[in-house]
Scaffold this active site. Structure first.
Site, PDB file in Angstrom:
ATOM      1  N   TYR A   1       4.506   5.292  11.194  1.00 15.80           N
ATOM      2  CA  TYR A   1       4.865   3.892  11.459  1.00 15.80           C
ATOM      3  C   TYR A   1       5.703   3.216  10.369  1.00 15.80           C
ATOM      4  CZ  TYR A   1       0.616   3.271   8.608  1.00 15.80           C
ATOM      5  OH  TYR A   1      -0.339   3.335   7.610  1.00 15.80           O
TER       6      TYR A   1
ATOM      7  N   ARG B   1       0.856  -1.182   0.000  1.00 17.40           N
ATOM      8  CA  ARG B   1       0.000   0.000   0.000  1.00 17.40           C
ATOM      9  C   ARG B   1       0.891   1.231   0.000  1.00 17.40           C
ATOM     10  NH1 ARG B   1      -1.148   2.548   4.590  1.00 17.40           N
ATOM     11  NH2 ARG B   1      -1.196   0.695   5.916  1.00 17.40           N
TER      12      ARG B   1
ATOM     13  N   HIS C   1      -3.546   4.129   4.925  1.00 13.29           N
ATOM     14  CA  HIS C   1      -4.596   3.121   5.081  1.00 13.29           C
ATOM     15  C   HIS C   1      -5.936   3.722   4.658  1.00 13.29           C
ATOM     16  CE1 HIS C   1      -7.014  -0.079   6.821  1.00 13.29           C
ATOM     17  NE2 HIS C   1      -7.675   0.831   7.513  1.00 13.29           N
TER      18      HIS C   1
END
Length: 361
Positions: free
Chosen positions: A271, A258, A262
């Site tokens: 992160y 990805r 998200h």
């Protein structure tokens, strides 16, 4: 059989195109007509253009929360292209390419993310369940369709999608167990994009691959390069053919990434490192497939630029319609879900209708 040749327990992953679009092994290249290859690429390109524009619309405050797809186009389009119109698509919430290839109008997809109920009222010829946000709950629905298919003696196949994070949910195990026991014509596709929001793949399971989870349920499993559209197509086509012949379910893990957040509520910089993202950009599924088509003299850079421009106009035109669509009727929200409204829906409809008519706030 590819599932025998590429055993995930042995660390073997099906990959046909390298990151530069070169064929690694000609014997593995699936038989796909030139027209279909171009259709697959165009759908991937439309997915990319629509995805980028959707993110822009949301950032401009013109659309609600959106789940970006950039980087996962090969997994989405390559898999659904291996199915037939009569087959079922059971999605999660990040399968834009699959929805478009299946025939869901772009305007309707935008309506969904816009918050308009009409976005879930698909055309009758599109055999697809509603977009599912609850993680992995859709997998049991897919198995239920497969059980019904067997009972009715039909030859439909159901493709069900889930993310890597969804494999940690109980519904994932329940669905695979029932599919195996009842030998349903179900193809489970794990879009392993490396993150379940901010939780990396390594924290989902101690297993080396997600594909090997199939073994415990007695069904075939295979891991494929999810950024290689030919590999995804080949693995899915084999699984679909097996299912249609009555040979049961298959689990496919597509290893992809990805590239964006998200959802538009997420900040991936918290992160993960930018260097990791840049490494995956070099494996971009559109770049490698475009190079493959150019080498086959089926495409060129000039066509590509013209097609991008055309798609940008189409996307903008569709979203303009969405913004001008206005509100929908109360009846629309309740009456399209079933051929005939259930007693519970009728009760809910009448209750809310009276609530609105009384002007209660």
């Amino acid at each position: 059989m590819l599932v025998d040749q590429f055993n995930p327990l042995e660390g073997k992953m099906l990959s046909i195109l390298d990151k530069d679009g070169n064929v690694k092994d000609k014997k593995l290249v699936p038989k796909i007509e030139d027209e279909k290859l171009i259709e697959i690429y165009k759908t991937m390109l439309l997915t990319r253009v629509a995805d980028i524009k959707a993110l822009q619309y949301q950032r401009q405050g013109r659309m609600l929360t959106y789940a970006p797809n950039q980087g996962q186009e090969a997994t989405q389009v390559g898999s659904i292209a291996a199915s037939e119109e009569k087959d079922w698509l059971v999605p999660a919430f990040r399968e834009l390419g699959a929805w478009l290839y299946k025939g869901v109008p772009l305007e309707q997809i935008f309506l969904y993310w816009y918050g308009n109920e009409s976005g879930s009222d698909f055309p009758e010829n599109v055999k697809m369940l509603p977009i599912s946000v609850p993680i992995a709950s859709q997998l049991n629905h897919a198995v239920g369709i497969g059980m019904a298919t067997n009972i009715k003696g039909e030859d439909e196949v159901t493709l069900a999608y889930v993310g890597d994070g969804g494999t940690s949910q109980g519904e994932f195990s329940e669905a695979l167990n029932f599919a195996g026991v009842f030998n349903t014509p179900t193809v489970f596709i794990i879009s392993n994009n490396q993150f379940a929001i901010s939780v990396p793949r390594k924290f989902q399971t101690k297993a080396k691959t997600l594909a090997q989870k199939s073994i415990g349920f007695g069904i075939p499993g295979i891991q494929v390069d999810g950024n290689d559209v030919l590999a995804v197509y080949a693995a899915t086509k084999e699984a679909v053919d097996r299912a249609r012949k009555g040979e049961g379910p298959t689990l496919i893990e597509t290893v992809t990434y990805r590239l964006g957040p998200h959802t538009t509520s997420d900040d991936p910089k918290i992160y993960r490192e930018d260097v990791e993202v840049e490494e995956w950009k070099e494996k971009d599924p559109l770049i490698r497939f475009r190079k493959y088509l150019i080498d086959k003299n089926l495409w060129d850079e000039e066509k590509d630029e013209k097609q991008k421009e055309e798609f940008e106009n189409i996307v903008n035109s569709n979203f303009k319609k969405v913004e001008e669509s206005g509100k929908i009727s109360l009846e629309k929200i309740f009456k399209y879900n079933y051929e005939e409204m259930t007693p519970e829906l009728i009760e809910q409809y009448e209750e809310y209708k009276n609530y609105i008519e009384k002007g209660v706030k």
